[in-house]
Design an enzyme around this catalytic site. Structure first.
Site, PDB file in Angstrom:
ATOM      1  N   LEU A   1      14.583 -38.058  37.965  1.00 10.66           N
ATOM      2  CA  LEU A   1      15.494 -37.956  39.080  1.00 10.66           C
ATOM      3  C   LEU A   1      15.042 -38.833  40.344  1.00 10.66           C
ATOM      4  O   LEU A   1      15.945 -39.704  40.822  1.00 10.66           O
ATOM      5  CB  LEU A   1      15.829 -36.625  39.653  1.00 10.66           C
ATOM      6  CG  LEU A   1      16.813 -36.392  40.769  1.00 10.66           C
ATOM      7  CD1 LEU A   1      18.081 -36.734  40.504  1.00 10.66           C
ATOM      8  CD2 LEU A   1      16.591 -35.037  41.489  1.00 10.66           C
TER       9      LEU A   1
ATOM     10  N   GLY B   1      14.402 -39.810  47.008  1.00 15.25           N
ATOM     11  CA  GLY B   1      13.777 -38.617  46.953  1.00 15.25           C
ATOM     12  C   GLY B   1      14.361 -37.424  47.116  1.00 15.25           C
ATOM     13  O   GLY B   1      14.888 -36.701  46.491  1.00 15.25           O
TER      14      GLY B   1
ATOM     15  N   ARG C   1      12.067 -24.530  41.046  1.00 17.62           N
ATOM     16  CA  ARG C   1      11.238 -24.297  42.121  1.00 17.62           C
ATOM     17  C   ARG C   1      10.630 -22.930  42.020  1.00 17.62           C
ATOM     18  O   ARG C   1       9.664 -22.766  42.647  1.00 17.62           O
ATOM     19  CB  ARG C   1      12.169 -23.831  43.370  1.00 17.62           C
ATOM     20  CG  ARG C   1      12.730 -25.180  43.917  1.00 17.62           C
ATOM     21  CD  ARG C   1      13.969 -25.204  44.715  1.00 17.62           C
ATOM     22  NE  ARG C   1      14.309 -26.683  45.000  1.00 17.62           N
ATOM     23  CZ  ARG C   1      15.668 -27.076  45.399  1.00 17.62           C
ATOM     24  NH1 ARG C   1      16.610 -26.238  45.564  1.00 17.62           N
ATOM     25  NH2 ARG C   1      15.676 -28.307  45.629  1.00 17.62           N
TER      26      ARG C   1
ATOM     27  N   GLU D   1       9.665 -31.338  43.437  1.00 15.80           N
ATOM     28  CA  GLU D   1      10.832 -30.431  43.374  1.00 15.80           C
ATOM     29  C   GLU D   1      11.582 -29.788  44.402  1.00 15.80           C
ATOM     30  O   GLU D   1      11.849 -28.566  44.632  1.00 15.80           O
ATOM     31  CB  GLU D   1      10.572 -29.372  42.218  1.00 15.80           C
ATOM     32  CG  GLU D   1       9.975 -29.874  40.820  1.00 15.80           C
ATOM     33  CD  GLU D   1      10.088 -28.609  39.531  1.00 15.80           C
ATOM     34  OE1 GLU D   1      10.761 -27.872  39.944  1.00 15.80           O
ATOM     35  OE2 GLU D   1       9.281 -29.049  38.961  1.00 15.80           O
TER      36      GLU D   1
END
Length: 380
Positions: A125, A131, A243, A363
């Site tokens: 990603l 970011g 997460r 993450e």
């Protein structure tokens, strides 16, 4: 309200603890020093079922619940966070995403070997300019009939050189913004797909983190996950579960540092008594134990919420935010308890301190977690 773990949960935790102590601990300092990927250990983790824990047995997984996964992540992370991040990405991001949103053909072709640990996957990603703002995808996937033409660069990719399957987020329709993003399955070795040098990191140095470059890579449309434009939603839903895994990693890092500090405080003497008898050290240990227990309850609550089929957006963000801070605070104090010995590699705590920092970044940074929490409690 029941806080007791089931017999199965206790067995899983013990199996993970035994593996961490017997297979991961020997050589962990050397792997960190030389940035050596734990290939042999990851292979064994796959054979033991740690890389596809929550996947249905129908697709080669263990069919376990999220609490089992958190327990195993915690124990592995106490010893080797580089190994646990491989486990986290494969379980939380790649396998879960494919099983939840992939079609049957994709599951049989990719999910089965991933869940069995025969191969590992990567989740792509982040970019040089995307970011925390994941909507700003510059990697493009141009529709060319029966396939997409993929161009762009991905940064900070865990399992970058050792993965066989990569889930790549790319912009197909710029005019649609984040609704024009797709999630594509890309295989290692595809023409035009190159892997950049390994990043020289502060912590989790045994894991392989790379930039990936795509130059006119042809990706069959059959490798798109979900409907056209589903990619951003796929990424966000997948990261929410991820997460929980990183929260468990942070919890394990904190727990490992605390256990080492506690043991050392009982052995090291100062002024004629073990330093654990000095109030200054006792207060440090008391704070560590309390914060770790609070982080553990948040992690287990998030996993339980997921297992119940409830919305775990809030609980996952809270668990990651708090556990990552506890990991940072605890490892710093563990080094302090060890004094000068804490500053040298053979006592492990300096490595755990370096490993802890990334849990506040990847993450979803701690700042992003606060945004997620605020939106959930205030209302979007």
């Amino acid at each position: 309200m029941n806080f007791e773990l089931s017999e199965e949960h206790l067995m899983i935790r013990q199996a993970a603890r035994d593996f961490a102590q017997n297979e991961l601990k020997p050589g962990v300092i050397e792997r960190d020093e030389h940035q050596k990927f734990p290939a042999e250990q990851i292979k064994k983790m796959g054979e033991l079922g740690f890389l596809g824990m929550m996947v249905s047995p129908k697709y080669g997984g263990g069919g376990m619940d999220a609490i089992s996964y958190v327990l195993a992540m915690e124990e592995i992370s106490k010893v080797d966070a580089s190994a646990s991040v491989v486990m986290s990405v494969n379980n939380s991001l790649v396998c879960w995403g494919l099983e939840t949103f992939g079609n049957e053909e994709q599951k049989l072709k990719y999910l089965v070997p991933l869940a069995k640990g025969e191969i590992i996957g990567a989740f792509c990603l982040s970019e040089p300019e995307a970011g925390s703002d994941a909507t700003s995808q510059h990697t493009t996937a141009i529709d060319a009939g029966d396939h997409y033409v993929l161009n762009g660069t991905k940064n900070w990719i865990t399992n970058g050189s050792n993965a066989s399957v990569y889930i790549v987020m790319a912009q197909t329709d710029v005019a649609k913004g984040h609704k024009g993003i797709n999630a594509l399955i890309v295989e290692k070795g595809a023409p035009g797909f190159t892997i950049g040098p390994k990043e020289n990191k502060l912590g989790i140095r045994g894991s392989d983190t790379h930039s990936l470059m795509f130059t006119d890579v042809k990706v069959p449309k059959a490798n798109r996950i979900g409907e056209d434009g589903f990619g951003f939603k796929f990424a966000m839903k997948t990261l929410t579960g991820g997460r929980i895994g990183i929260a468990a990693q942070a919890l394990g890092i904190a727990g490992g540092a605390y256990e080492l500090a506690l043991q050392y405080s009982k052995e090291r003497k100062a002024f004629g008594v073990p330093i654990s008898q000095h109030q200054a050290i006792q207060f440090k240990l008391a704070d560590m134990a309390t914060n770790i227990e609070a982080a553990r309850l948040l992690c287990y609550k998030a996993a339980w919420t997921k297992d119940q089929g409830l919305d775990y957006t809030l609980s996952a963000a809270m668990a990651k935010l708090f556990a990552s801070q506890v990991a940072m605070d605890t490892t710093i104090e563990a080094v302090q308890v060890h004094g000068g010995y804490g500053y040298v590699k053979e006592f492990h705590v300096e490595r755990l301190m370096r490993d802890a920092k990334i849990t506040q970044i990847y993450e979803g940074t701690s700042e992003v977690q606060k945004i997620v929490i605020a939106r959930q409690i205030i209302g979007k």
